[in-house]
Design a protein around this motif. Sequence first.
Motif, short mmCIF file in Angstrom:
data_model
loop_
_atom_site.label_atom_id
_atom_site.label_comp_id
_atom_site.label_asym_id
_atom_site.label_seq_id
_atom_site.Cartn_x
_atom_site.Cartn_y
_atom_site.Cartn_z
N LEU A 155 0.30 -1.26 -0.38
CA LEU A 155 0.24 -0.22 -0.23
C LEU A 155 1.09 1.36 0.43
CD1 LEU A 155 -3.22 -0.79 2.47
CD2 LEU A 155 -2.45 -1.80 0.33
N ARG A 159 0.91 4.23 -3.25
CA ARG A 159 0.59 5.72 -2.33
C ARG A 159 1.64 6.31 -2.63
NH1 ARG A 159 -2.69 6.10 3.04
NH2 ARG A 159 -4.08 4.67 2.85
N LEU B 142 -6.88 15.38 -2.51
CA LEU B 142 -6.18 14.20 -3.02
C LEU B 142 -5.51 13.66 -1.72
CD1 LEU B 142 -5.07 12.51 -5.10
CD2 LEU B 142 -4.14 14.92 -6.07
N TYR B 143 -4.82 14.77 -1.22
CA TYR B 143 -3.63 14.18 -0.17
C TYR B 143 -3.86 14.18 0.93
CZ TYR B 143 0.65 16.42 -3.01
OH TYR B 143 0.91 15.99 -4.20
N ALA B 145 -6.24 11.96 1.00
CA ALA B 145 -6.82 10.08 0.99
C ALA B 145 -5.73 9.82 0.75
CB ALA B 145 -7.04 10.49 -0.25
N LEU B 146 -5.03 10.62 0.80
CA LEU B 146 -3.29 9.75 0.65
C LEU B 146 -2.82 9.13 1.81
CD1 LEU B 146 -1.42 9.09 -2.56
CD2 LEU B 146 0.65 11.58 -1.09
N ALA B 148 -5.02 8.80 4.66
CA ALA B 148 -5.95 8.60 5.45
C ALA B 148 -6.19 7.14 5.96
CB ALA B 148 -7.34 8.28 4.50
N LEU B 150 -4.06 6.31 8.90
CA LEU B 150 -2.41 6.23 9.39
C LEU B 150 -2.53 7.72 10.67
CD1 LEU B 150 -0.30 7.78 6.12
CD2 LEU B 150 -0.94 5.50 7.09
N ARG B 151 -1.43 6.76 11.86
CA ARG B 151 -1.74 7.79 12.42
C ARG B 151 -0.95 8.80 12.40
NH1 ARG B 151 1.97 4.66 15.42
NH2 ARG B 151 2.08 3.31 14.47
N VAL B 152 -0.69 8.85 11.48
CA VAL B 152 0.74 10.44 11.62
C VAL B 152 -0.14 11.19 10.72
CG1 VAL B 152 2.82 9.14 11.86
CG2 VAL B 152 2.15 9.26 9.79
N LEU B 156 1.02 14.37 8.47
CA LEU B 156 1.36 14.55 7.26
C LEU B 156 0.88 15.22 6.45
CD1 LEU B 156 3.11 12.40 5.50
CD2 LEU B 156 1.68 11.03 5.38
N LEU B 159 2.54 18.47 5.97
CA LEU B 159 3.87 18.72 4.86
C LEU B 159 3.38 18.30 3.27
CD1 LEU B 159 6.90 18.35 5.22
CD2 LEU B 159 6.56 15.72 5.83
N LEU B 160 2.65 17.66 3.41
CA LEU B 160 2.52 17.43 1.90
C LEU B 160 2.01 18.09 1.22
CD1 LEU B 160 1.85 13.51 2.15
CD2 LEU B 160 3.81 14.81 1.63
N LEU B 212 -6.03 4.79 -4.62
CA LEU B 212 -6.03 5.25 -3.20
C LEU B 212 -6.40 4.76 -2.63
CD1 LEU B 212 -4.99 9.10 -3.66
CD2 LEU B 212 -3.37 6.95 -3.49
N GLU B 215 -6.97 0.01 -1.45
CA GLU B 215 -6.31 -0.32 -0.85
C GLU B 215 -7.41 -0.18 0.59
OE1 GLU B 215 -3.14 3.44 0.12
OE2 GLU B 215 -3.33 2.06 -1.81
N SER B 216 -7.29 0.71 0.68
CA SER B 216 -7.55 0.73 2.28
C SER B 216 -9.21 -0.10 2.88
CB SER B 216 -7.87 2.35 2.77
OG SER B 216 -8.58 3.11 1.77
#
Lengths: 261, 216
Positions: A155, A159, B142-143, B145-146, B148, B150-152, B156, B159-160, B212, B215-216
């Motif tokens: 994954l 990404r 979009l970002y 979702a990228l 999404a 995640l703990r961070v 994140l 920053l992105l 994107l 996968e989740s």
Amino acid sequence: MTTTGVDTNVSTVPAHTGSRGSRALGAICLVLIAALLIFALWVTPPEVSQRDAVRLFYIHVPSAIVSFYIAFTITLIGSILYLAKQSVFWDLMAGASAEIGVVFLGFTLVTGMLWGRPTWGTYWQWDPRLTSTAVSFVLYLGYLAVRRLDMDPALRSRRAAILGIVSFANLIIVRYSVSWWRSLHQGTTLDPVDTQMDGVMLFTFFLGTITMILVFFWLLIHRFRVAWLEHQLAEVGLEAAIQERRSEGNASDASSDGKTR
Amino acid sequence: MEWVSRVLTTQVLPFGLLVLILFGFGISPDLQVRGSEDRSVLEQVAPGLFWLAVLFSALLAIGRSFAIEAVDGNLDALRLAGLEPAGIFLGKGAATLVELFVLELIVGVGAFLFYGSPLANPLLLITTVVLATVGIAAAGTLYAALAAGLRVRDTLVPLLLLPVLAPVLLAATLATEAALFGPASDGWPWLYALGAFAILYVGAGILAFGSLLEES
């Protein structure tokens, strides 16, 4: 039994990242760096207006060229090929290239600021190139941050690949918008490429470019091989864990069989 | 759901106004633009401060838009309901867009009140806000979702997203400057940049959202 199986797997993987080709390339790089130092520091004359500061350009501009035109382009291509073919090779290549590209970009920023101090009088000028380089630097730090995320590798690779493609588009947008912004505010900016260079200076600049490109590829080969070994190690580790669980299962089966008898 | 919790109205909007006030502390309100006695520095830089306040508050709104979906696997539920990923992207983007418009209205009124800016060309201002906001909402979705699931995520996404939105900040600030102080002809070229950015990110989102979400 299981440990010997794992050991044979590990022994097929080399314990270092050098090969005959990469050593030869490394030797060439060392010779070129020595030649570049001699040409940049002694053979070439100081420039009329920039004086000795011009010598920074023999490494500053080549490292910028390498990061923008080679490193991030490889990351873009690797990201596209990973999404198209799901090949681990291209995923690792994209990541390795971005990592070294960011190092070269950081080097570009530092040498640019060191050059700015004697030439402009300040470390930082809101010069379009300098500003867009700084934004690009943060952009790819973000890409590297995603590559280091603690999540499922497949994954994460997907990404990262999407980000690798979008980041390249951003690179172009940032460069154009920043230079448009500055050109509207101030008439002209000091353009390093406009600097008058005679034959030996141009040759040194060319030598610097070739050296930087070869050093980049030498680093890329090694960074990629490290990433590849890490990938293999992760797989071996997974296999070993599965084997271990299996043997535990077998052992407990055997003992329970014994009890029932 | 979102209406019940009222995070936007009770947290994001006050945050935006707070940022405006803090800018006033950072840049002394008494500081005058050199050569003109009647214009304060704060008034002069108001367009940039407005867009900075919008960007920072937008980060909160965007983070929120995926946080509410991630809780119970809502994104999977949307996918299972047979929705196209592009449709989910456009839906999330449109919701964020509406939230950002509300935010911009409030922060904009606040900026006029606090910084006392003139307004030479309302049409240019409205066009700028619409185009810039479409770009911010599309790139933000979009970002988000990228990052999404995640703990961070909270660290994140800024920053992105912020380096990506830097060109929007630039173009929107300059267009807004032209809309407030004139001449308007200085502003219109920047709208092409904002429009191109918006089209690019809406397109990228439609294309990339499928892989994107898969996968989740």
